[in-house]
Motif scaffolding. Structure first.
Motif, mmCIF file in Angstrom:
data_model
loop_
_atom_site.group_PDB
_atom_site.id
_atom_site.type_symbol
_atom_site.label_atom_id
_atom_site.label_comp_id
_atom_site.label_asym_id
_atom_site.label_seq_id
_atom_site.Cartn_x
_atom_site.Cartn_y
_atom_site.Cartn_z
ATOM 1 N N ALA A 1 8.250 14.304 9.429
ATOM 2 C CA ALA A 1 9.324 13.388 9.040
ATOM 3 C C ALA A 1 9.547 13.340 7.530
ATOM 4 O O ALA A 1 10.513 12.735 7.075
ATOM 5 N N GLY A 2 8.665 13.959 6.762
ATOM 6 C CA GLY A 2 8.799 13.872 5.316
ATOM 7 C C GLY A 2 8.616 12.464 4.791
ATOM 8 O O GLY A 2 9.291 12.026 3.862
ATOM 9 N N VAL A 3 7.674 11.731 5.423
ATOM 10 C CA VAL A 3 7.387 10.353 4.991
ATOM 11 C C VAL A 3 6.080 10.367 4.188
ATOM 12 O O VAL A 3 5.109 11.012 4.586
ATOM 13 N N SER A 4 6.063 9.655 3.049
ATOM 14 C CA SER A 4 4.842 9.537 2.243
ATOM 15 C C SER A 4 3.815 8.708 2.998
ATOM 16 O O SER A 4 4.144 7.638 3.496
ATOM 17 N N ASP A 5 2.574 9.198 3.068
ATOM 18 C CA ASP A 5 1.594 8.468 3.877
ATOM 19 C C ASP A 5 0.708 7.551 3.051
ATOM 20 O O ASP A 5 -0.451 7.323 3.362
ATOM 21 N N GLY A 6 1.265 6.974 2.011
ATOM 22 C CA GLY A 6 0.592 5.886 1.281
ATOM 23 C C GLY A 6 -0.432 6.417 0.287
ATOM 24 O O GLY A 6 -0.543 7.606 0.072
ATOM 25 N N ALA B 1 7.099 11.250 15.345
ATOM 26 C CA ALA B 1 6.948 12.319 14.360
ATOM 27 C C ALA B 1 5.673 12.086 13.554
ATOM 28 O O ALA B 1 5.218 10.948 13.396
ATOM 29 N N GLY C 1 12.133 9.749 15.266
ATOM 30 C CA GLY C 1 10.705 10.025 15.176
ATOM 31 C C GLY C 1 9.781 8.825 15.057
ATOM 32 O O GLY C 1 8.563 8.980 15.032
ATOM 33 N N GLN D 1 12.734 6.820 3.620
ATOM 34 C CA GLN D 1 12.142 7.887 4.444
ATOM 35 C C GLN D 1 12.022 7.436 5.897
ATOM 36 O O GLN D 1 12.293 8.209 6.829
ATOM 37 N N THR E 1 3.759 8.631 12.043
ATOM 38 C CA THR E 1 4.448 7.877 10.985
ATOM 39 C C THR E 1 4.329 6.369 11.190
ATOM 40 O O THR E 1 5.274 5.687 11.609
ATOM 41 N N LYS E 2 3.142 5.875 10.846
ATOM 42 C CA LYS E 2 2.814 4.449 10.895
ATOM 43 C C LYS E 2 1.553 4.249 10.071
ATOM 44 O O LYS E 2 0.751 5.178 9.933
ATOM 45 N N PRO E 3 1.352 3.047 9.556
ATOM 46 C CA PRO E 3 0.068 2.787 8.897
ATOM 47 C C PRO E 3 -1.070 2.939 9.904
ATOM 48 O O PRO E 3 -0.870 2.703 11.109
ATOM 49 N N PRO E 4 -2.267 3.331 9.441
ATOM 50 C CA PRO E 4 -3.392 3.511 10.371
ATOM 51 C C PRO E 4 -3.642 2.245 11.194
ATOM 52 O O PRO E 4 -3.709 1.145 10.652
ATOM 53 N N ALA F 1 -1.671 0.616 13.134
ATOM 54 C CA ALA F 1 -0.581 -0.362 13.221
ATOM 55 C C ALA F 1 -0.034 -0.528 14.639
ATOM 56 O O ALA F 1 0.679 -1.488 14.903
ATOM 57 N N PHE G 1 3.738 12.392 9.752
ATOM 58 C CA PHE G 1 4.187 12.235 8.362
ATOM 59 C C PHE G 1 4.793 13.542 7.848
ATOM 60 O O PHE G 1 5.853 13.544 7.222
ATOM 61 N N ALA H 1 0.824 -1.210 0.000
ATOM 62 C CA ALA H 1 0.000 0.000 0.000
ATOM 63 C C ALA H 1 0.858 1.260 0.000
ATOM 64 O O ALA H 1 0.346 2.359 -0.210
ATOM 65 N N PHE H 2 2.164 1.120 0.260
ATOM 66 C CA PHE H 2 3.058 2.277 0.329
ATOM 67 C C PHE H 2 4.098 2.193 -0.784
ATOM 68 O O PHE H 2 4.502 1.100 -1.189
#
Lengths: 316, 316
Positions: free
Chosen positions: B311-316, B306, A82, A73, B17-20, B22, B308, A65-66
């Motif tokens: 942290a600059g992480v893509s959230d899917g 952190a 974080g 990242q 910063t985790k999948p919903p 998770a 998303f 899914a990602f």
């Protein structure tokens, strides 16, 4: 394992100021820990968390899914403190280190070729082996890698049999179509590769971070460092050792039952009863790290409690 | 409970910063904690463990495997740092205080008279109330008292119905004859006393340490301090509040499922799902203290991770 230390720990356990057995499974954990540490009255002061990250060619099959960029990242997120595993490591006083394993060179798509060359899998095993600090007294080996529940499912299926669907789940949250693609990728991989040897299975359908975990768990054994296994991916890597050598996981306990459905089946095959069950499905070593406090508590009670004689308490 | 804090905590949880979902039940725990603390990004830094000790006239009926002197001996053990609860408190950074409640004046044998006078039960409730430090941010209320599984069984039976045998177990380890004497003592008590009012039930068949726990749980509510319930005895004391007032235990979670058989039934009546299950049957607040680390971990992840965006992480 040190049978003198186990005998000494058992004797001590029987003298502590509590009714016999009243600390339940904590007593078994403390005695198990004493045996591996070779000390009937051990301490647990230097837990270590190592996180291995890898990328997966099988992502080309649309199994996550990602997007694959998330692996790098999240490594940055680990390095900046974080992520969940940073907070869990801090909560339980664990030293945490992260290994980004050739993220720019994903493994090959194992639906069409072996995931790794021999040189690649050996390098990954060595990275894992060398990641373990011989001075630590407890190890958690975690992972990050978009696509790696698919690799773990393929590896578990190769090692333990059954169908692709038995081992494939929703990972970070794929929809029904994604789950179908994952299952098909696992089935294809198992048709393509000869995975009868456990290390060859790791090479063909595993991934660098899974090999890192294999190396770390093996190194911990030589250093007499007990290990808490994490969820589905970590446990599937551990299964390589389980199949390679009888008793190879005796220095490990299962920390947490993952919400990834096949984890229960995998633990059953390995004969491990998880310590915790909170529905986590995050990876990163998070389920195992959550159990560090349980082991700390077990060891603290065992080694810190007074005996009946020391405390002047009547022992019934 | 602060609904703005819950809404804020829910919003924050969705951005981490985790999948919903998770982090599973850790997410629910953190949001529950945030609500009671009135802070969408709470800290958990000052857990408190209070232990109440009391003696029981019903010991005259031969209901325990240990002599009544052990209560005072164990209080000394708590004060000298030698008991399991000392090690658990230290492991999780909790401040621990012990209250010896008139140990030289056991309650009356409740098979023949009310366990306490009104003045005695009020004093015990006040001791419990005043034991709670308003500056703490988590409470564990534990107990010690030879004979108190018999009192707890009588109290649970008075509050929640059923037969004496449904609520009576082996405690610290009585044999079959001891178990029969316990069950008979509970049955006698319920024939003798009018226990239709929850506080009157506490007075007639409870004990000072059970009343201490009742007072402490109630005080924690007024200070917005979340509570981890311990095993059978603590939960049976908590049931007094449950019967006295709807929602009176909403600021509590069950820490651990005791090996004392009736605890499962009691938690079911209270609608509580225990966090841990390690077969402890020690009391002293030990099962609840073991769960402190779980709540610390839940709050640390919630408030320390952190988002998303951060942290600059893509959230899917």
């Amino acid at each position: 394992v040190d049978s003198d230390a186990i005998a000494g720990a058992n004797q001590r356990n029987g003298q502590l100021t509590k009714p016999p057995g009243a600390l339940g499974r904590l007593e078994d954990l403390a005695i198990w820990y004493a045996g591996w540490r070779g000390n009937p009255k051990p301490t647990l002061e230097h837990p270590q968390v190592v996180i291995f990250a890898g990328n997966h060619g099988v992502c080309a099959q649309g199994v996550s899914a990602f997007p694959a960029e998330v692996t790098a990242q999240m490594v940055a997120n680990f390095e900046h403190g974080g992520a969940a595993i940073n907070q869990l490591s801090k909560t339980f006083g664990a030293k945490m280190t992260v290994y980004a394993m050739a993220l720019d060179t994903p493994t090959a798509d194992f639906t069409t070729a072996p995931a790794m060359t021999e040189a690649e899998v050996v390098t990954a095993l060595q990275t894992g082996w060398n990641a373990v600090d011989p001075e630590s007294d407890l190890l958690v080996a975690g992972e990050m890698g978009i696509g790696n529940t698919t690799a773990a499912a393929a590896l578990a299926c190769a090692l333990l049999g059954g169908n692709a669907a038995d081992w494939t789940g929703r990972g970070t949250g794929v929809d029904d179509a994604g789950l179908a693609r994952k299952t098909e990728a696992v089935a294809k991989a198992l048709m393509l590769h000869d995975t009868s040897d456990p290390l060859e299975a790791l090479r063909c359908v595993g991934g660098r971070e899974l090999a890192g975990i294999v190396g770390a768990i093996a190194a911990a054994r030589t250093h007499r460092i007990p290990v808490i296994l994490d969820g589905f991916i970590c446990t599937s890597a551990a299964a390589v050792l389980f199949k390679a050598c009888d008793g190879a996981l005796d220095h490990t306990v299962a920390g947490h039952l993952s919400a990834e459905g096949a984890h229960r089946r995998l633990l059953k095959e390995l004969g491990k009863e998880p310590l915790l069950n909170f529905g986590l499905r995050l990876g990163e070593g998070s389920g195992a790290a959550l159990a560090i406090g349980i082991l700390q508590a077990a060891v603290a009670c065992h080694s810190g409690m007074a005996t009946f004689a020391e405390a002047g308490v009547s022992d019934g």
